[in-house]
Design a protein around this motif. Structure first.
Motif, PDB file in Angstrom:
ATOM      1  N   ALA A  23       1.000  -1.232   0.111  1.00  0.00           N
ATOM      2  CA  ALA A  23       0.038   0.072  -0.018  1.00  0.00           C
ATOM      3  C   ALA A  23       1.065   1.268   0.019  1.00  0.00           C
ATOM      4  CB  ALA A  23      -0.701   0.023   1.157  1.00  0.00           C
ATOM      5  N   ALA A  24       1.812   0.990   0.831  1.00  0.00           N
ATOM      6  CA  ALA A  24       2.913   2.113   0.820  1.00  0.00           C
ATOM      7  C   ALA A  24       3.559   2.642  -0.644  1.00  0.00           C
ATOM      8  CB  ALA A  24       3.932   2.155   1.836  1.00  0.00           C
ATOM      9  N   ASP A  25       3.709   1.527  -1.177  1.00  0.00           N
ATOM     10  CA  ASP A  25       4.660   1.845  -2.643  1.00  0.00           C
ATOM     11  C   ASP A  25       3.369   2.436  -3.406  1.00  0.00           C
ATOM     12  OD1 ASP A  25       6.076  -1.446  -2.607  1.00  0.00           O
ATOM     13  OD2 ASP A  25       6.678   0.278  -1.746  1.00  0.00           O
ATOM     14  N   GLN A  26       2.087   1.944  -3.491  1.00  0.00           N
ATOM     15  CA  GLN A  26       1.010   2.510  -4.256  1.00  0.00           C
ATOM     16  C   GLN A  26       0.979   4.200  -3.897  1.00  0.00           C
ATOM     17  OE1 GLN A  26      -2.344   0.369  -4.200  1.00  0.00           O
ATOM     18  NE2 GLN A  26      -3.475   1.745  -5.750  1.00  0.00           N
ATOM     19  N   GLU A  27       1.233   4.599  -2.697  1.00  0.00           N
ATOM     20  CA  GLU A  27       1.360   5.969  -2.368  1.00  0.00           C
ATOM     21  C   GLU A  27       2.771   6.538  -2.871  1.00  0.00           C
ATOM     22  OE1 GLU A  27      -0.887   7.896  -1.253  1.00  0.00           O
ATOM     23  OE2 GLU A  27       0.298   9.738  -0.808  1.00  0.00           O
ATOM     24  N   ALA A  28       3.753   6.123  -2.973  1.00  0.00           N
ATOM     25  CA  ALA A  28       4.958   6.652  -3.630  1.00  0.00           C
ATOM     26  C   ALA A  28       4.824   6.678  -5.250  1.00  0.00           C
ATOM     27  CB  ALA A  28       6.192   5.480  -3.390  1.00  0.00           C
ATOM     28  N   GLY A  29       4.269   5.551  -5.480  1.00  0.00           N
ATOM     29  CA  GLY A  29       3.775   5.748  -7.032  1.00  0.00           C
ATOM     30  C   GLY A  29       2.606   6.902  -7.405  1.00  0.00           C
ATOM     31  N   ARG A  30       1.616   7.139  -6.621  1.00  0.00           N
ATOM     32  CA  ARG A  30       0.857   8.282  -6.709  1.00  0.00           C
ATOM     33  C   ARG A  30       1.787   9.486  -6.750  1.00  0.00           C
ATOM     34  NH1 ARG A  30      -1.166  12.269  -4.091  1.00  0.00           N
ATOM     35  NH2 ARG A  30      -0.542  11.471  -2.084  1.00  0.00           N
ATOM     36  N   ARG A  31       2.669   9.682  -5.895  1.00  0.00           N
ATOM     37  CA  ARG A  31       3.441  10.885  -5.970  1.00  0.00           C
ATOM     38  C   ARG A  31       4.464  11.176  -7.072  1.00  0.00           C
ATOM     39  NH1 ARG A  31       4.329   9.671  -0.479  1.00  0.00           N
ATOM     40  NH2 ARG A  31       6.232   8.625  -0.766  1.00  0.00           N
ATOM     41  N   LYS A  32       5.071  10.156  -7.416  1.00  0.00           N
ATOM     42  CA  LYS A  32       5.677  10.187  -8.636  1.00  0.00           C
ATOM     43  C   LYS A  32       5.027  10.400 -10.047  1.00  0.00           C
ATOM     44  CE  LYS A  32       9.872   9.257  -9.806  1.00  0.00           C
ATOM     45  NZ  LYS A  32      10.849   8.868  -8.906  1.00  0.00           N
ATOM     46  N   ALA A  33       3.545   9.851 -10.152  1.00  0.00           N
ATOM     47  CA  ALA A  33       2.968  10.110 -11.198  1.00  0.00           C
ATOM     48  C   ALA A  33       2.040  11.411 -11.156  1.00  0.00           C
ATOM     49  CB  ALA A  33       1.570   9.199 -10.865  1.00  0.00           C
ATOM     50  N   GLU A  34       1.913  12.139  -9.999  1.00  0.00           N
ATOM     51  CA  GLU A  34       1.576  13.418  -9.866  1.00  0.00           C
ATOM     52  C   GLU A  34       2.708  14.469 -10.231  1.00  0.00           C
ATOM     53  OE1 GLU A  34       0.071  14.191  -6.231  1.00  0.00           O
ATOM     54  OE2 GLU A  34      -1.738  13.117  -6.507  1.00  0.00           O
ATOM     55  N   ALA A  35       3.956  13.980 -10.140  1.00  0.00           N
ATOM     56  CA  ALA A  35       5.057  15.103 -10.496  1.00  0.00           C
ATOM     57  C   ALA A  35       5.397  14.824 -11.816  1.00  0.00           C
ATOM     58  CB  ALA A  35       6.141  14.800  -9.443  1.00  0.00           C
ATOM     59  N   VAL A  36       5.461  13.649 -12.366  1.00  0.00           N
ATOM     60  CA  VAL A  36       6.101  13.542 -13.479  1.00  0.00           C
ATOM     61  C   VAL A  36       5.062  12.880 -14.661  1.00  0.00           C
ATOM     62  CG1 VAL A  36       7.987  12.461 -14.929  1.00  0.00           C
ATOM     63  CG2 VAL A  36       8.309  13.036 -12.422  1.00  0.00           C
ATOM     64  N   CYS A  37       4.600  11.694 -14.574  1.00  0.00           N
ATOM     65  CA  CYS A  37       3.782  11.144 -15.457  1.00  0.00           C
ATOM     66  C   CYS A  37       2.378  11.875 -15.944  1.00  0.00           C
ATOM     67  CB  CYS A  37       3.392   9.842 -14.914  1.00  0.00           C
ATOM     68  SG  CYS A  37       4.455   8.935 -13.926  1.00  0.00           S
ATOM     69  N   ALA A  38       1.935  12.466 -15.038  1.00  0.00           N
ATOM     70  CA  ALA A  38       0.937  13.578 -15.054  1.00  0.00           C
ATOM     71  C   ALA A  38       0.845  14.315 -16.138  1.00  0.00           C
ATOM     72  CB  ALA A  38       0.516  14.120 -13.863  1.00  0.00           C
ATOM     73  N   ALA A  39       2.235  14.906 -16.589  1.00  0.00           N
ATOM     74  CA  ALA A  39       2.410  15.761 -17.601  1.00  0.00           C
ATOM     75  C   ALA A  39       1.653  15.167 -18.882  1.00  0.00           C
ATOM     76  CB  ALA A  39       3.739  16.325 -17.896  1.00  0.00           C
ATOM     77  N   GLY A  42      -1.874  12.017 -17.468  1.00  0.00           N
ATOM     78  CA  GLY A  42      -2.805  12.608 -16.119  1.00  0.00           C
ATOM     79  C   GLY A  42      -2.392  11.906 -14.898  1.00  0.00           C
ATOM     80  N   ALA A  43      -2.443  12.359 -13.874  1.00  0.00           N
ATOM     81  CA  ALA A  43      -2.047  11.814 -12.543  1.00  0.00           C
ATOM     82  C   ALA A  43      -2.996  10.679 -12.244  1.00  0.00           C
ATOM     83  CB  ALA A  43      -2.341  12.792 -11.627  1.00  0.00           C
ATOM     84  N   ASN A  44      -4.226  10.652 -12.729  1.00  0.00           N
ATOM     85  CA  ASN A  44      -5.218   9.558 -12.552  1.00  0.00           C
ATOM     86  C   ASN A  44      -5.055   8.649 -13.901  1.00  0.00           C
ATOM     87  OD1 ASN A  44      -6.046  11.163 -14.844  1.00  0.00           O
ATOM     88  ND2 ASN A  44      -8.085  11.642 -13.971  1.00  0.00           N
ATOM     89  N   LYS A 110     -10.175  13.426 -21.367  1.00  0.00           N
ATOM     90  CA  LYS A 110      -8.833  13.944 -21.223  1.00  0.00           C
ATOM     91  C   LYS A 110      -8.319  14.581 -19.929  1.00  0.00           C
ATOM     92  CE  LYS A 110      -7.810  14.930 -25.980  1.00  0.00           C
ATOM     93  NZ  LYS A 110      -8.058  15.660 -27.162  1.00  0.00           N
ATOM     94  N   SER A 111      -7.289  14.377 -19.544  1.00  0.00           N
ATOM     95  CA  SER A 111      -6.882  15.362 -18.303  1.00  0.00           C
ATOM     96  C   SER A 111      -6.277  16.716 -18.978  1.00  0.00           C
ATOM     97  CB  SER A 111      -5.774  14.455 -17.710  1.00  0.00           C
ATOM     98  OG  SER A 111      -6.336  13.100 -16.950  1.00  0.00           O
ATOM     99  N   ALA A 112      -6.049  17.463 -17.980  1.00  0.00           N
ATOM    100  CA  ALA A 112      -5.533  18.669 -18.268  1.00  0.00           C
ATOM    101  C   ALA A 112      -4.046  18.726 -18.001  1.00  0.00           C
ATOM    102  CB  ALA A 112      -5.879  19.990 -17.335  1.00  0.00           C
ATOM    103  N   MET A 113      -3.140  19.529 -18.861  1.00  0.00           N
ATOM    104  CA  MET A 113      -1.726  19.407 -18.891  1.00  0.00           C
ATOM    105  C   MET A 113      -1.185  20.062 -17.559  1.00  0.00           C
ATOM    106  SD  MET A 113      -0.562  20.506 -22.579  1.00  0.00           S
ATOM    107  CE  MET A 113      -1.549  19.756 -24.053  1.00  0.00           C
ATOM    108  N   LEU A 114       0.023  19.700 -17.095  1.00  0.00           N
ATOM    109  CA  LEU A 114       0.388  20.494 -15.935  1.00  0.00           C
ATOM    110  C   LEU A 114       0.825  21.852 -16.185  1.00  0.00           C
ATOM    111  CD1 LEU A 114       2.659  17.543 -14.211  1.00  0.00           C
ATOM    112  CD2 LEU A 114       0.329  18.229 -13.782  1.00  0.00           C
TER     113      LEU A 114
END
Ligand code: HEC
Ligand code: HEC
Length: 271
Positions: A23-39, A42-44, A110-114
């Motif tokens: 579960a903690a890993d998924q949280e780290a994954g969410r943070r990475k996704a929000e900072a980088v992959c989201a661009a 999308g963070a989701n 579609k998600s918004a760009m960062l």
């Protein structure tokens, strides 16, 4: 029998500890996704454009095998190879768990760009024709375009001295449609390049102090920012700098320029 019970109990404890770690890993994954992959994704996991795949609700194992293949280059993508190359095996497991856990969506979503990657500090170089050096030309047969590559005096001086591109450097590309003959084939000039017809737009990269600070490390090209300009000299809206940054990222040894050699040769022969 009763002697074995504590042993089983210990085993249960170990297993639940493992699921807590997951579960903690998924949280780290969410943070990475929000900072980088989201661009781009999308963070989701619902991507920002039609050319970028959704990751939401994808099988975690598929995401992991694709990221591993993108990391070691078995799967080729100019944009994803440099990004996946910077992910550890643990990062890959984390982001896969995060995106696999997101609900899917209809294909038109579609998600918004960062905002920090849409914002570019590059401004149109008014009057550049008087001071910039044209150092290179490339024909693009597939799109029937020809591009003219120009550099400002700061970039030319650095290239001539064999120095890395300093703050204040700007590279500027004029993108033209090629003049077409009666068979719709590009007309070649005496120099072997397509004859430029209409100016379509400009693309550019420039650097200055602090311009990299809002860009996540995985994408950052030092202090460089990128922009596309319309023929009306306005920044083209909706340009995702994340794509420019990702593709130029591996070129850190050559000031992030694909055409540094051409610029250096031109600077040394002409000045
Ligand atoms: C600059 C935009 C960009 C960023 C940032 C980005 N991606 Fe991608 N990603 C792409 C594109 C474009 C593709 C399609 C690649 C291809 O054509 O093969 C892709 C493909 C993928 C795939 C394969 C999907 C499939 O259906 O096979 C995965 C998995 C993936 N990206 C994960 C990530 C993760 C995780 C991050 C963040 C660490 C990330 N990407 C950041 C643009 C991006
Ligand atoms: C898929 C990879 C890729 C992406 C994405 C990309 N570039 Fe480039 N870029 C290149 C290549 C390759 C060249 C070399 C000459 C050429 O093909 O035009 C280049 C050259 C350039 C140059 C001339 C200086 C140099 O590096 O040689 C500029 C300026 C530039 N790109 C701006 C941009 C901007 C702005 C974006 C985003 C809107 C962008 N690039 C996105 C691959 C890419």
């Amino acid at each position: 029998m009763s002697k074995r019970l504590p042993h089983l109990f210990a085993l249960t404890l170990t297993l639940s500890a493992a699921s807590i770690a997951l579960a903690a890993d998924q949280e780290a994954g969410r943070r990475k996704a929000e900072a980088v992959c989201a661009a781009c994704h999308g963070a989701n996991g619902i991507s920002v454009s039609d050319t970028i795949p959704n990751l939401a609700g994808q099988k975690p194992r598929y995401l992991e095998t694709q990221l591993a293949a993108l990391k070691d280059g078995r799967r080729k993508s100019e944009i994803m190879n440099p990004i996946a190359g910077q992910l550890s095996a643990a990062d890959i497991a984390d982001v896969a768990a995060h995106f696999a856990g997101q609900p899917g969506a209809v294909s038109t979503a579609k998600s918004a760009m960062l905002p920090n990657l849409v914002k570019s500090s590059v401004s149109f170089p008014e009057g550049y024709q008087g001071t910039y050096t044209k150092y290179h030309t490339i024909n693009f047969p597939a799109t029937k375009q020809v591009r003219h590559y120009l550099a400002n005096p700061t970039a030319v001086q650095a290239a001539k001295a064999g120095q890395p591109m300093p703050n204040g450097a700007m590279l500027f590309v004029e993108v033209y449609s090629a003049r077409l003959d009666a068979d719709q084939k590009p007309v070649l000039g005496a120099d072997g390049f397509f004859v430029a017809d209409k100016l379509l737009f400009y693309t550019s990269m420039a650097r200055d102090a602090g311009w990299g600070k809002d860009i996540p490390e995985i994408l950052r090209n030092d202090e460089w920012n990128y922009a596309v300009f319309t023929t009306g000299k306005q920044q083209r809206a909706g340009v995702n700098q994340a794509e420019c940054l990702a593709c130029h990222k591996p070129l850190d040894k050559v000031s992030y320029l694909f055409t540094l050699k051409q610029l250096t040769d031109a600077a040394k022969s002409r000045y």
